[in-house]
Design a protein around this motif. Structure first.
Motif, PDB file in Angstrom:
ATOM      1  N   CYS A   1      18.330  19.154   7.333  1.00  0.00           N
ATOM      2  CA  CYS A   1      18.910  18.139   6.458  1.00  0.00           C
ATOM      3  C   CYS A   1      17.877  17.719   5.416  1.00  0.00           C
ATOM      4  N   SER A   2      18.382  17.118   4.370  1.00  0.00           N
ATOM      5  CA  SER A   2      17.504  16.579   3.338  1.00  0.00           C
ATOM      6  C   SER A   2      18.132  15.348   2.715  1.00  0.00           C
ATOM      7  N   VAL A   3      17.275  14.517   2.127  1.00  0.00           N
ATOM      8  CA  VAL A   3      17.713  13.423   1.281  1.00  0.00           C
ATOM      9  C   VAL A   3      17.046  13.652  -0.063  1.00  0.00           C
ATOM     10  N   LEU A   4      17.872  13.846  -1.091  1.00  0.00           N
ATOM     11  CA  LEU A   4      17.377  14.018  -2.446  1.00  0.00           C
ATOM     12  C   LEU A   4      17.739  12.775  -3.245  1.00  0.00           C
ATOM     13  N   LEU A   5      16.784  12.244  -3.983  1.00  0.00           N
ATOM     14  CA  LEU A   5      16.948  10.997  -4.713  1.00  0.00           C
ATOM     15  C   LEU A   5      17.040  11.243  -6.216  1.00  0.00           C
ATOM     16  N   VAL A   6      17.880  10.474  -6.879  1.00  0.00           N
ATOM     17  CA  VAL A   6      18.016  10.581  -8.333  1.00  0.00           C
ATOM     18  C   VAL A   6      16.791   9.966  -8.996  1.00  0.00           C
ATOM     19  N   VAL A  15      12.761  15.047  -3.881  1.00  0.00           N
ATOM     20  CA  VAL A  15      12.919  15.143  -2.433  1.00  0.00           C
ATOM     21  C   VAL A  15      12.391  13.857  -1.800  1.00  0.00           C
ATOM     22  N   GLY A  16      13.289  13.158  -1.117  1.00  0.00           N
ATOM     23  CA  GLY A  16      12.897  11.970  -0.370  1.00  0.00           C
ATOM     24  C   GLY A  16      12.472  12.350   1.035  1.00  0.00           C
ATOM     25  N   SER A  17      13.196  13.297   1.610  1.00  0.00           N
ATOM     26  CA  SER A  17      12.901  13.778   2.951  1.00  0.00           C
ATOM     27  C   SER A  17      13.583  15.124   3.156  1.00  0.00           C
ATOM     28  N   ALA A  18      12.858  16.040   3.750  1.00  0.00           N
ATOM     29  CA  ALA A  18      13.408  17.361   4.090  1.00  0.00           C
ATOM     30  C   ALA A  18      12.518  17.975   5.166  1.00  0.00           C
ATOM     31  N   PRO A  19      12.444  17.324   6.318  1.00  0.00           N
ATOM     32  CA  PRO A  19      11.465  17.726   7.328  1.00  0.00           C
ATOM     33  C   PRO A  19      11.659  19.113   7.924  1.00  0.00           C
ATOM     34  N   SER A  20      12.872  19.647   7.898  1.00  0.00           N
ATOM     35  CA  SER A  20      13.092  20.944   8.544  1.00  0.00           C
ATOM     36  C   SER A  20      13.226  22.102   7.560  1.00  0.00           C
ATOM     37  N   PHE A  93      22.740  13.458   0.451  1.00  0.00           N
ATOM     38  CA  PHE A  93      22.343  13.867   1.787  1.00  0.00           C
ATOM     39  C   PHE A  93      22.856  15.282   1.977  1.00  0.00           C
ATOM     40  N   GLY A  94      21.961  16.212   2.280  1.00  0.00           N
ATOM     41  CA  GLY A  94      22.356  17.609   2.425  1.00  0.00           C
ATOM     42  C   GLY A  94      22.133  18.134   3.832  1.00  0.00           C
ATOM     43  N   CYS A  95      23.084  18.921   4.314  1.00  0.00           N
ATOM     44  CA  CYS A  95      22.968  19.615   5.594  1.00  0.00           C
ATOM     45  C   CYS A  95      23.006  21.108   5.313  1.00  0.00           C
ATOM     46  N   TYR A  96      22.115  21.852   5.933  1.00  0.00           N
ATOM     47  CA  TYR A  96      21.993  23.289   5.688  1.00  0.00           C
ATOM     48  C   TYR A  96      22.223  24.047   6.985  1.00  0.00           C
TER      49      TYR A  96
END
Length: 167
Positions: A1-6, A15-20, A93-96
């Motif tokens: 998952c990731s959180v991308l911020l404008v 990228v706010g968070s993308a730990p994996s 919020f993204g899920c891969y």
């Protein structure tokens, strides 16, 4: 998952968070342009709607990133816009996934809930930053003004005085 911020100033995503996610995929996502919008998260931010890409290899929004997604083993992506309380898009919020995948009702509920939690965290962090900046500005103005100033309690006891009042 990731959180991308404008990033409104640069009209891109950060990228706010993308730990994996692998570092090379994070590097591509950080600074991703919103105009034109490529990739599921950028499209979700631009449209304000959920974007479900079940097969990245055959989806036009992923054309510039197909090879890097394949290298990372990412085959599908679901992106949910993150909104503040006034309906402004803060990010996505993204899920891969490593296999082609269509979301079910529970999946949709889960990513929508994750996006709401992300919104709370983003807004809280921004409020904390604004508070610290405001406190720093007040402190600087209080300490360096030429007029004597003091902070006092209700009973008139001084809590703090600036240099001009103290001299």
């Amino acid at each position: 998952c990731s959180v991308l911020l404008v990033d409104e100033e640069r009209q891109c995503l950060r990228v706010g968070s993308a730990p994996s996610l692998p570092d090379y995929l994070v590097a591509v996502a950080d600074g991703l342009s919103l105009d034109p919008a490529f990739g599921s998260c950028a499209v979700a931010v631009r449209t304000g709607a959920r974007v479900v890409t079940t097969d990245i290899a055959n989806d036009p929004v992923w054309v510039p990133f197909r090879e890097i997604a394949a290298r990372a083993g990412v085959v599908a992506c679901w992106s949910e816009p993150i909104f503040d309380g006034e309906g402004k898009v803060l990010g996505a919020f993204g899920c891969y996934f490593r296999t082609p995948r269509e979301p079910g009702a529970l999946d949709i509920d889960t990513i929508a809930t994750a996006a709401r939690f992300a919104a709370v965290a983003i807004q809280r962090k921004r409020a904390d930053i604004a508070l610290h900046e405001s406190q720093a500005l007040f402190s600087k103005a209080f300490e360096h003004t030429a007029i004597g100033m003091g902070l006092v309690t209700r009973n008139g006891s001084y809590l703090k005085v600036n240099r001009a009042l103290g001299d």
